[in-house]
Write an enzyme that holds these catalytic residues in place. Structure first.
Site, PDB file in Angstrom:
ATOM      1  N   HIS A 135       1.012  -1.031   0.026  1.00  0.00           N
ATOM      2  CA  HIS A 135      -0.242  -0.143   0.085  1.00  0.00           C
ATOM      3  C   HIS A 135       0.755   1.229   0.014  1.00  0.00           C
ATOM      4  O   HIS A 135       1.263   1.768   1.129  1.00  0.00           O
ATOM      5  CB  HIS A 135      -0.865   0.004   1.167  1.00  0.00           C
ATOM      6  CG  HIS A 135      -1.995   0.962   0.946  1.00  0.00           C
ATOM      7  ND1 HIS A 135      -3.474   0.782   1.594  1.00  0.00           N
ATOM      8  CD2 HIS A 135      -2.244   2.199   0.582  1.00  0.00           C
ATOM      9  CE1 HIS A 135      -4.141   1.947   1.182  1.00  0.00           C
ATOM     10  NE2 HIS A 135      -3.466   2.796   0.720  1.00  0.00           N
TER      11      HIS A 135
ATOM     12  N   HIS B 101       1.698   5.154  -2.227  1.00  0.00           N
ATOM     13  CA  HIS B 101       1.342   6.089  -3.378  1.00  0.00           C
ATOM     14  C   HIS B 101       2.421   6.670  -3.761  1.00  0.00           C
ATOM     15  O   HIS B 101       3.051   7.579  -3.145  1.00  0.00           O
ATOM     16  CB  HIS B 101       0.294   7.286  -2.719  1.00  0.00           C
ATOM     17  CG  HIS B 101      -0.901   6.693  -1.957  1.00  0.00           C
ATOM     18  ND1 HIS B 101      -2.318   6.468  -2.685  1.00  0.00           N
ATOM     19  CD2 HIS B 101      -1.373   6.248  -0.765  1.00  0.00           C
ATOM     20  CE1 HIS B 101      -3.148   6.117  -1.721  1.00  0.00           C
ATOM     21  NE2 HIS B 101      -2.394   5.965  -0.595  1.00  0.00           N
TER      22      HIS B 101
ATOM     23  N   ASN C   9      -4.825   5.952  -7.311  1.00  0.00           N
ATOM     24  CA  ASN C   9      -5.310   7.266  -7.206  1.00  0.00           C
ATOM     25  C   ASN C   9      -4.302   8.159  -7.750  1.00  0.00           C
ATOM     26  O   ASN C   9      -4.074   9.319  -7.007  1.00  0.00           O
ATOM     27  CB  ASN C   9      -5.748   7.806  -5.710  1.00  0.00           C
ATOM     28  CG  ASN C   9      -4.712   7.584  -4.681  1.00  0.00           C
ATOM     29  OD1 ASN C   9      -3.659   7.090  -4.940  1.00  0.00           O
ATOM     30  ND2 ASN C   9      -4.789   8.484  -3.835  1.00  0.00           N
TER      31      ASN C   9
ATOM     32  N   HIS D 156     -10.617   0.585   0.797  1.00  0.00           N
ATOM     33  CA  HIS D 156     -10.530   1.645   1.876  1.00  0.00           C
ATOM     34  C   HIS D 156     -11.747   1.845   2.699  1.00  0.00           C
ATOM     35  O   HIS D 156     -12.607   2.375   2.114  1.00  0.00           O
ATOM     36  CB  HIS D 156     -10.127   3.076   0.987  1.00  0.00           C
ATOM     37  CG  HIS D 156     -10.294   4.160   1.869  1.00  0.00           C
ATOM     38  ND1 HIS D 156      -8.789   4.801   1.917  1.00  0.00           N
ATOM     39  CD2 HIS D 156     -11.150   4.815   2.604  1.00  0.00           C
ATOM     40  CE1 HIS D 156      -9.230   6.087   2.897  1.00  0.00           C
ATOM     41  NE2 HIS D 156     -10.734   5.851   3.167  1.00  0.00           N
TER      42      HIS D 156
ATOM     43  N   ASN E 289      -5.745   9.274   6.671  1.00  0.00           N
ATOM     44  CA  ASN E 289      -7.027   8.802   6.707  1.00  0.00           C
ATOM     45  C   ASN E 289      -7.106   7.394   6.264  1.00  0.00           C
ATOM     46  O   ASN E 289      -6.317   6.840   5.399  1.00  0.00           O
ATOM     47  CB  ASN E 289      -7.973   9.440   5.728  1.00  0.00           C
ATOM     48  CG  ASN E 289      -9.192   9.011   5.806  1.00  0.00           C
ATOM     49  OD1 ASN E 289      -9.742   8.070   6.633  1.00  0.00           O
ATOM     50  ND2 ASN E 289      -9.867   9.406   4.814  1.00  0.00           N
TER      51      ASN E 289
ATOM     52  N   ASP F 194       0.976   2.530   3.834  1.00  0.00           N
ATOM     53  CA  ASP F 194       0.176   3.684   3.302  1.00  0.00           C
ATOM     54  C   ASP F 194       0.933   5.119   2.860  1.00  0.00           C
ATOM     55  O   ASP F 194       0.648   6.317   3.156  1.00  0.00           O
ATOM     56  CB  ASP F 194      -0.977   4.068   4.168  1.00  0.00           C
ATOM     57  CG  ASP F 194      -2.099   4.820   3.522  1.00  0.00           C
ATOM     58  OD1 ASP F 194      -2.147   5.084   2.147  1.00  0.00           O
ATOM     59  OD2 ASP F 194      -2.978   5.437   4.170  1.00  0.00           O
TER      60      ASP F 194
ATOM     61  N   HIS G 296       3.347  14.371   0.593  1.00  0.00           N
ATOM     62  CA  HIS G 296       2.779  15.623   0.059  1.00  0.00           C
ATOM     63  C   HIS G 296       3.830  16.440   0.112  1.00  0.00           C
ATOM     64  O   HIS G 296       4.572  16.598   1.063  1.00  0.00           O
ATOM     65  CB  HIS G 296       1.513  15.984   0.936  1.00  0.00           C
ATOM     66  CG  HIS G 296       0.311  14.860   1.009  1.00  0.00           C
ATOM     67  ND1 HIS G 296      -0.282  15.046  -0.208  1.00  0.00           N
ATOM     68  CD2 HIS G 296      -0.229  14.180   1.644  1.00  0.00           C
ATOM     69  CE1 HIS G 296      -1.526  14.147  -0.065  1.00  0.00           C
ATOM     70  NE2 HIS G 296      -1.221  13.534   1.110  1.00  0.00           N
TER      71      HIS G 296
END
Lengths: 431, 361
Positions: free
Chosen positions: A63, A65, A97, A181, A283, A310, A314
């Site tokens: 998991h 990103h 995403n 999710h 989240n 996760d 950013h």
């Protein structure tokens, strides 16, 4: 690529039940041999002295990103996988995403192209519905053929019963798990942390734990309805006791449900937000202490299948905003092993082999990644070499990730990585 | 092998979440919070409360021409992302009464409309010479971000649903005057005093600040309101806070009653039957006369007459609403003095007592 002989180390390979001194020979990107120390010839090999160190299968994070395509200012596949290699990972599964959403074979192939400069193995996860809009299924067969290993609308939960049921059945036919999710977003509008006294004091709207457990229970009910399809439901970043209990019940009923937890959910609770520290905003949110403890109990009793970070990079300017406006997510690849050893092994006495299983063997098994998370002959030459007793300080500014949004900056970790080897290549070497 | 590298002996792991202290040497925010800031009523020690109240007394009574020299030509910025009448005007009058120059930046007429961040707005104001920023924001916690990114003293003039600490201080000043308490502030100054705060507690920063401040001085706070506006967890905000859903019963035990406005702008889809609300929670003459004929009635404003309070009560002899507003200027003068590090030494005499007309204990 020279053959590599890792000599004198303590090999932990949970899949084979190995937990003792072994030498390991890696040839042409595969594990060629494992034997008791001193038996293997080293002529013609690059010898790595692993005396006093643990040699384990490379870690697997199902998991992450990686933000590519579309948000290269946060992270790229190259920087994200470099951070992963630094954290001992040799396999990561990239969430869909991105911009555009990875809902096609074309985007999947783009992500897998050598031009992306991945340092380690990347397995994309495809969108479960087109554009992750929750309306029409994507083409699971062609996604799978292009290389995806699961489908999900991560971050945008699949709320509709009918579409979720369809996804479970279609994914089972393509032999893919559906990752959910689990957040009933009808209960979490405008919320930026866990519901409870801390949220009340901070004047922030809180996400109730029922928003997670309710959707997990709904998904399990749908899974039971389509039981004959042998569908596989995987719960992402599970964070509440109630959801964990639902998973336990479903398993007792013979349903194929797996779940992952993130290090921040077993290391921190909601108090870490302090005075609106956006680096503690993610989240699912950091939960109450009772949920944190429940997650640890779930790890220890085996209800939790694996740890996944996760990893959600950013840019600084995005996190440096009012708490409610800042995006969710923290980076996690470089702190996962250090936190897991410090909390699970040192504090909670979980055997090191189980920590490795949670970070490598089991996540690979959950997504059916053959030859990963295992050091048997013929499997991928993916290994991490680390000193399990060594303490070190995590410095966000030294992170290989493009983003530094971590609540663990300056924390003392345990278990220092010396080297990461991906498919026979040294991809990280501590200086 | 990389293990040849030297490692310094590291400290013990700081991993027990019970004792988490997120230290961040390489913080996103390079500045620590300026000690002249007031961000939360929870940060006010009893001594600080005492010195602010005393300074407010002194400044209020001081000759206007002398007072004008205290912060002569110093620069104070008012940064208001939400509309305000009382708070903005009283902060502005307070700063001007001390001789400071003020500049007002509001969301509608500034580069905020063009998407400028709070951080950049703060840095811009600092570059223009602002020595203190008074911030009102719709976002809870925004003053912390501004304090950390500018290093300036920040006065929280209301942040989202979080806090409004200057309001709590001016409410305290109003209560003390009403109760004719002039002695030094201690943990028992308000012992035996029950304060009911009634209405939309969930969305109210005034309720949070008062409920954090008043119990520290010995008061008992009763929260009153319907469950959607007053969740049970509200009682866990701090010590000496209880919930009483029956307004009549709450009134019967109170010396002080604070009415709150229903914050339509923050209801976020919450449906509320206003007629039922009025029937159960409105401060009207019949109810106040029956259950709290001597209590002081307060309201932080703005009021919606005819909803949470009737005109008869708002304008009646038990009302301290105008007095609250008046106290705002004195309290805010003291806060601005403190923020700008002006000479805050005041005589050691007890604070003066200015008994309020009408209602008494």
């Amino acid at each position: 690529m020279n053959p590599i002989l890792i000599r004198g180390g303590h090999v932990i390979d949970p899949a084979a039940g190995v937990d003792g001194p072994r030498d390991l020979l890696l040839v042409e990107g595969k594990v060629a041999a494992m034997d008791v120390p001193g038996k293997m010839k080293h002529a013609g090999t690059e010898v790595i002295d692993a005396k006093g160190l643990v040699v384990a299968p490379g870690l697997v994070d199902i998991h992450v990103h990686l933000r590519e395509p579309g948000q290269g200012y946060k992270e790229t596949i190259a920087t994200g996988t470099a951070a992963a290699a630094t954290g001992g990972f040799t396999t990561v599964c990239a969430m869909p995403n991105t911009i555009p959403v990875n809902d096609s074979a074309e985007t999947t192939r783009w992500m897998l192209a050598p031009e992306r400069g991945a340092a380690i193995r990347v397995f994309p996860i495809g969108a479960a519905t087109r554009g992750s809009l929750g309306e029409a299924l994507t083409e699971y067969g062609s996604l799978r053929a292009a290389g995806v290993v699961a489908v999900t609308d991560d971050g945008k939960p699949i709320l509709g019963d009918a579409i979720m049921r369809q996804a479970l059945v279609a994914a089972a036919r393509a032999n893919l798990p559906v990752i959910q999710h689990a957040e009933d977003t009808r209960l979490t509008g405008g919320c930026s942390m866990n519901a409870g006294p801390v949220a009340f004091r901070l004047g922030l709207r809180g996400m109730p734990t029922e928003a997670e457990s309710g959707l997990v229970e709904r998904d399990i009910r749908l899974l039971a309805e389509v039981k004959d399809s042998r569908a596989h439901l995987h719960i992402a970043h599970l964070s509440t006791k109630a959801a964990l209990d639902a998973v336990r019940r479903a398993r007792r009923n013979g349903l194929r449900v797996t779940c992952e937890v993130a290090p921040h959910h077993f290391v921190l609770n909601e108090e870490a937000i302090g005075n609106y520290d956006t680096r503690a905003k993610m989240n699912p949110p950091l939960r109450a202490e009772s949920d944190r403890v429940a997650v640890i109990e779930g790890i220890i009793d085996g209800s939790v299948d694996c740890i996944a970070t996760d990893h959600a990079p950013h840019a600084a300017h995005e996190k440096e905003q009012e708490f409610e406006r800042a995006p969710n997510g923290i980076t996690g690849l470089e702190s996962a092993l250090g936190l897991s050893i410090a909390v699970l092994h040192v504090r909670h006495k979980l055997p090191l082999s189980r920590v490795i299983a949670l970070l490598s063997t089991q996540p690979a098994a959950v997504l059916g990644l053959k030859g990963r998370g295992i050091l048997s002959v013929g499997s991928a030459a993916d290994a991490v070499i680390f000193d399990p007793a060594k303490k070190w300080t995590f410095q966000a500014r030294e992170s290989k990730s493009k983003s530094k949004n971590t609540p663990f900056d300056g924390w003392t970790m345990q278990g220092q990585i010396s080297m990461t080897i991906s498919e026979g290549r040294v991809v990280y070497r501590r200086n | 092998m990389p293990t040849k590298t030297q490692h310094r002996k590291s400290q013990a792991p700081r991993l027990e979440p019970k004792t988490i202290s997120l230290s961040h040497p390489d913080s996103l925010h390079p500045n620590s919070i300026h000690p002249g800031s007031l961000l939360s009523a929870a940060d006010l020690s009893i001594d600080k409360v005492e010195s602010i109240l005393r300074l407010a007394d002194v400044l209020e009574k001081e000759d206007a021409l002398r007072r004008d020299k205290r912060l002569f030509k110093r620069r104070v910025s008012l940064l208001f992302y939400e509309s305000s009448t009382r708070t903005r005007t009283s902060f502005e009058l307070a700063a001007k009464a001390l001789g400071a120059d003020t500049s007002l930046v509001s969301a509608q007429s500034s580069s905020i409309e063009k998407g400028e961040s709070l951080k950049d707005t703060g840095i811009t104001l600092r570059a223009l010479g602002a020595e203190c920023i008074i911030l009102r924001s719709p976002y809870s916690g925004a003053p912390y971000l501004l304090a950390e990114t500018t290093g300036l003293p920040i006065l929280n003039a209301g942040d989202g649903m979080h806090e409004h600490p200057s309001q709590a201080l001016l409410d305290l000043r109003t209560i003390l005057a009403h109760l004719e308490i002039g002695a030094k502030i201690t943990e028992t100054t308000l012992k035996g005093v029950t304060v009911t705060i009634c209405g939309d507690i969930f969305h109210s920063r005034v309720a949070r600040s008062n409920a954090l401040l008043l119990p520290r001085l010995g008061a008992r706070v009763v929260f009153c309101g319907p469950t959607p506006l007053l969740p049970e967890i509200a009682a866990q905000l701090g010590p000496n806070i209880v919930i009483e859903r029956d307004f009549d019963r709450a009134l019967a035990q109170s010396q002080i009653v604070m009415m709150l406005r229903i914050q339509a702008e923050r209801l976020a889809g919450l449906a509320l039957d206003l007629e039922e609300y009025k029937a159960r929670y409105q401060a009207n003459v019949d109810r106040v006369a029956a259950y709290a004929p001597k209590a002081l009635v307060m309201h932080p404003g703005p009021m919606i007459r005819g909803l949470e309070i009737t005109s008869e009560v708002a304008d009646g002899r038990q009302s301290a609403i105008a007095e609250q507003v008046r106290n705002g200027v004195a309290i805010r003068m003291a806060l601005i003095m403190r923020a700008l590090g002006g000479d805050t030494k005041v005589s050691t005499k007890s604070r003066s007592v200015s008994p309020k007309k009408g209602a008494s204990r």
